[in-house]
Scaffold this motif. Sequence first.
Motif, PDB file in Angstrom:
ATOM      1  N   GLU A 188       0.832  -1.198   0.000  1.00  8.41           N
ATOM      2  CA  GLU A 188       0.000   0.000   0.000  1.00  8.41           C
ATOM      3  C   GLU A 188       0.871   1.253   0.000  1.00  8.41           C
ATOM      4  O   GLU A 188       1.777   1.402   0.819  1.00  8.41           O
ATOM      5  N   ARG A 189       0.523   2.192  -0.900  1.00  8.50           N
ATOM      6  CA  ARG A 189       1.292   3.421  -1.018  1.00  8.50           C
ATOM      7  C   ARG A 189       0.480   4.637  -0.574  1.00  8.50           C
ATOM      8  O   ARG A 189       0.981   5.514   0.111  1.00  8.50           O
ATOM      9  N   GLN A 190      -0.801   4.701  -1.001  1.00  9.83           N
ATOM     10  CA  GLN A 190      -1.625   5.861  -0.689  1.00  9.83           C
ATOM     11  C   GLN A 190      -3.077   5.439  -0.514  1.00  9.83           C
ATOM     12  O   GLN A 190      -3.508   4.386  -0.998  1.00  9.83           O
ATOM     13  N   ARG A 191      -3.853   6.307   0.192  1.00  9.04           N
ATOM     14  CA  ARG A 191      -5.309   6.194   0.271  1.00  9.04           C
ATOM     15  C   ARG A 191      -5.909   7.547  -0.069  1.00  9.04           C
ATOM     16  O   ARG A 191      -5.389   8.586   0.326  1.00  9.04           O
ATOM     17  N   PHE A 192      -7.030   7.510  -0.810  1.00 11.83           N
ATOM     18  CA  PHE A 192      -7.684   8.732  -1.245  1.00 11.83           C
ATOM     19  C   PHE A 192      -9.165   8.665  -0.890  1.00 11.83           C
ATOM     20  O   PHE A 192      -9.740   7.578  -0.747  1.00 11.83           O
ATOM     21  N   GLY A 193      -9.782   9.838  -0.754  1.00  8.91           N
ATOM     22  CA  GLY A 193     -11.191   9.918  -0.409  1.00  8.91           C
ATOM     23  C   GLY A 193     -12.101   9.485  -1.527  1.00  8.91           C
ATOM     24  O   GLY A 193     -11.696   9.312  -2.681  1.00  8.91           O
ATOM     25  N   MET A 194     -13.386   9.347  -1.184  1.00  6.37           N
ATOM     26  CA  MET A 194     -14.374   8.830  -2.129  1.00  6.37           C
ATOM     27  C   MET A 194     -14.594   9.758  -3.323  1.00  6.37           C
ATOM     28  O   MET A 194     -15.027   9.306  -4.386  1.00  6.37           O
ATOM     29  N   ASP A 195     -14.290  11.058  -3.176  1.00 12.91           N
ATOM     30  CA  ASP A 195     -14.515  12.001  -4.273  1.00 12.91           C
ATOM     31  C   ASP A 195     -13.294  12.186  -5.158  1.00 12.91           C
ATOM     32  O   ASP A 195     -13.343  12.948  -6.125  1.00 12.91           O
ATOM     33  N   ARG A 196     -12.210  11.492  -4.872  1.00 13.56           N
ATOM     34  CA  ARG A 196     -10.997  11.636  -5.681  1.00 13.56           C
ATOM     35  C   ARG A 196     -11.014  10.674  -6.855  1.00 13.56           C
ATOM     36  O   ARG A 196     -11.544   9.564  -6.781  1.00 13.56           O
TER      37      ARG A 196
END
Length: 236
Positions: A145-153
């Motif tokens: 895992e490198r990154q997590r983004f929000g649902m609107d991204r």
Amino acid sequence: MAPSRNVPLMAICLLLISGSICQPTTYQTGTLRSRSIPSEALELPSDDYYDETEDNPTTFPPETVSVNRGTLKRCDYNPCEEDQPPCAELRATNHCLCPGFTSHLEAPQAPFLKTVAWNGSDVILRWCAPYSFVKAYKVTVGGTERQRFGMDRRSGGLGPIENVSEVCVVSLNDAGDSEASCMMYQPRDHSLSLKAGLIGGALGLLLLLLLPVLLWRRRQRGKQQTAITMTDTIDT
């Protein structure tokens, strides 16, 4: 004596004859009856699926009714566009139609990874959202895992990736994770462009340093030629 013996026999015959004559005929003209049929059997069966007098008729989803009547339009929702409200909010405010989304009680469908490319300073990936309830997106590089983004991204930066790696994006909600949508990333040889830039800069600096020297030498040659010319003139 013979007639007296025949009297009882004649009486019996008269009784039999009179009985057969007096007995009413069972089948009379115009009085033939058939077996009676219960009135319930003649009634039509009731309709279990529709009742015009029903107090609470079955209601259909707004989308179905609206589509059949042609009163609503599709919501202006693009699954690849970033920073837009969820389609459910658009439907509530604009009274429009959304595509079919899976429930929040189900694991979401996989997003669609469009591109993974170097953008000058880091690796940028872009994706499209699935038609599912999504709370976040997880990005992995080489299985980590490198990154997590929000649902609107719908895009995000990962920083530099030095080696050939598989980049994947996964959609998440409380029910679980989706399958991964992946692409192979082939890093460019950025050292060549860096070397070319350094060499070009060094050559430019060298030219700037040499230019005054060349101009000075040219002036000196001009002075020497002038002095020689004047000497020759005096001698003559």
